[in-house]
Enzyme design. Structure first.
Site, PDB file in Angstrom:
ATOM      1  CG  ASN A   7       0.294  -1.253  -1.288  1.00 42.84           C
ATOM      2  OD1 ASN A   7       1.100  -0.336  -1.442  1.00 42.84           O
ATOM      3  ND2 ASN A   7      -0.140  -1.619  -0.097  1.00 42.84           N
ATOM      4  CD  GLU A  46      -4.757  -0.395   5.021  1.00 39.75           C
ATOM      5  OE1 GLU A  46      -5.709  -1.051   4.552  1.00 39.75           O
ATOM      6  OE2 GLU A  46      -3.659  -0.896   5.299  1.00 39.75           O
ATOM      7  CG  ASP A  64      -8.578   2.123   6.977  1.00 43.26           C
ATOM      8  OD1 ASP A  64      -7.807   1.350   7.581  1.00 43.26           O
ATOM      9  OD2 ASP A  64      -8.954   1.930   5.813  1.00 43.26           O
ATOM     10  CB  ILE A  65      -5.572   4.989   3.340  1.00 40.61           C
ATOM     11  CG1 ILE A  65      -4.599   5.829   4.179  1.00 40.61           C
ATOM     12  CG2 ILE A  65      -5.499   5.396   1.880  1.00 40.61           C
ATOM     13  CD1 ILE A  65      -3.144   5.566   3.869  1.00 40.61           C
TER      14      ILE A  65
END
Length: 404
Positions: A290, A325, A282-283
């Protein structure tokens, strides 16, 4: 909540309206694409009313419930990764006024996917109709060719019979004729007639064979034409199947395909006692990417992550975009220690990369969970364990690999 306004009710109305619009587009023989659909939707009073309406006084929790209700109506149609992204968007949306644009995104995804399915079906149907028509015409042509060939053979038999009769007649006349000069004359006349008949027959036969050859070539051309159409159709179906299992943004497999592949790999692990490991990634702080740099940069980051994953795994390993993500990798024939090496390579490459955006530096890291399948596992328990390890990595400070 205002009883006069309901996202769920409007979605039902618009979904029905989209189907009516698609019928109208088809009836008017217009190209069925996104641009044409948007033109029709822009004329729709309900959607225009939605875009102009001010719903900022609605209760956000009730709106969220309505949006999850909308997703439940389309989750059997849209790919799982798209549904998961929308669910995350619903959870992340804090401003009630932003739900209008999210509603349009869901409606657009529904319409776009519907158009893709309908266009593929129409291509299949058109080719099938053409193929059936071709088979009917070709069937007639092939029978004509058989009849023509039959006529050629019948004529050939008749000509041979006539030739036999002429030769028999010559033989009889030869036996009866005593005058050699007269016999010679008669023989020459008969041979001249035979030669003339053979020449005419040969010319006629050449014409018949030429016609047969042309007819055969025409049938071959039509067969090749429809072969090409069927090949194009196969390519279209192949592409559609690919799109059904590939995440369009990152070009790796989507969650739909994961739900098919993981049970198959898990079954191999159980049946053949082969090692099987799973990596979930997971980023870290992706929402900030964003928010601070825009969704276009966020999309580029997702593409970059998928590239890093692909660069650090084997051909037999299978990468997926799990949703938003999050990414997942299935590693067949791989124990926990071997899977940890892969996960650490991915983490190291991410740490060594720095994005430069408008003079600003952006470092991307990820939290990673790694686990190996156990005899007591189910597919669900395997996924839960690797997900729990990922969440633990987040809680312990992010940018790290945890295994268990």
């Amino acid at each position: 909540m205002n009883k006069k306004f309901s996202y769920s009710k409007i979605f039902d109305e618009l979904a029905a309206e989209i189907l009516n619009i698609l019928k109208e587009i088809r009836k008017n023989n217009q190209a069925l694409d996104k641009k044409v659909l948007i033109e029709y939707l822009n004329k729709n009073e309900t959607i225009n009313q939605l875009l102009k309406s001010n719903n900022c006084d609605l209760q956000i929790d009730e709106v969220r419930r309505e949006f999850f209700n909308i997703l439940s109506k389309v989750e059997s149609i849209l790919p799982n990764d798209i549904i998961d992204d929308f669910k995350k968007d619903i959870d992340k949306t804090r401003d009630i006024c932003e739900f209008n644009s999210l509603f349009i995104k869901i409606l657009n995804a529904f319409a776009t996917y519907l158009i893709k399915v309908i266009n593929t079906f129409n291509k299949v149907w058109d080719v099938l109709k053409e193929t059936l028509k071709f088979m009917e015409v070709s069937n007639d042509k092939i029978f004509d060719l058989i009849e023509s060939s039959k006529e050629v053979f019948i004529e050939e038999i008749k000509n041979n019979e006539n030739l036999d009769l002429q030769l028999e007649k010559i033989e009889k006349e030869t036996k009866l004729e005593n005058d050699l000069e007269n016999l010679k004359k008669k023989l020459l006349e008969k041979l001249s007639d035979i030669k003339k008949n053979l020449k005419e027959t040969q010319s006629h036969r050449k014409h018949q064979l030429k016609k047969l050859e042309n007819d055969v070539n025409k049938v071959k051309e039509e067969i090749n034409k429809y072969k090409m159409q069927i090949q194009q159709l196969q390519e279209t179906i192949k592409q559609f199947k690919k799109e059904a299992i590939i995440d369009t943004l990152t070009s790796i497999y989507n969650r739909n395909f994961l739900e098919k592949v993981l049970p198959e790999e898990f079954e191999k692990f159980k049946r053949y006692n082969q090692a099987l490991s799973v990596i979930m990634l997971d980023i870290d702080d992706f929402k900030k990417v964003n928010d601070n740099f825009g969704h276009q940069v966020g999309d580029n980051v997702l593409r970059y992550i998928s590239t890093v994953i692909k660069n650090n795994i084997r051909k037999v390993d299978i990468p997926f975009r799990y949703g938003g993500e999050e990414f997942l990798v299935i590693l067949p024939h791989t124990n926990l220690d071997q899977a940890l090496v892969v996960a650490n390579r991915i983490c190291k490459e991410l740490n060594e990369t720095l994005f430069k955006i408008k003079g600003l530096s952006l470092k991307i890291t990820a939290s990673i969970g790694v686990t190996e399948a156990r005899d007591s596992d189910t597919v669900e328990s395997l996924i839960k364990r690797v997900d729990d390890l990922l969440l633990k990595a987040k809680k312990e400070g992010k940018n790290r690999v945890l295994s268990g």
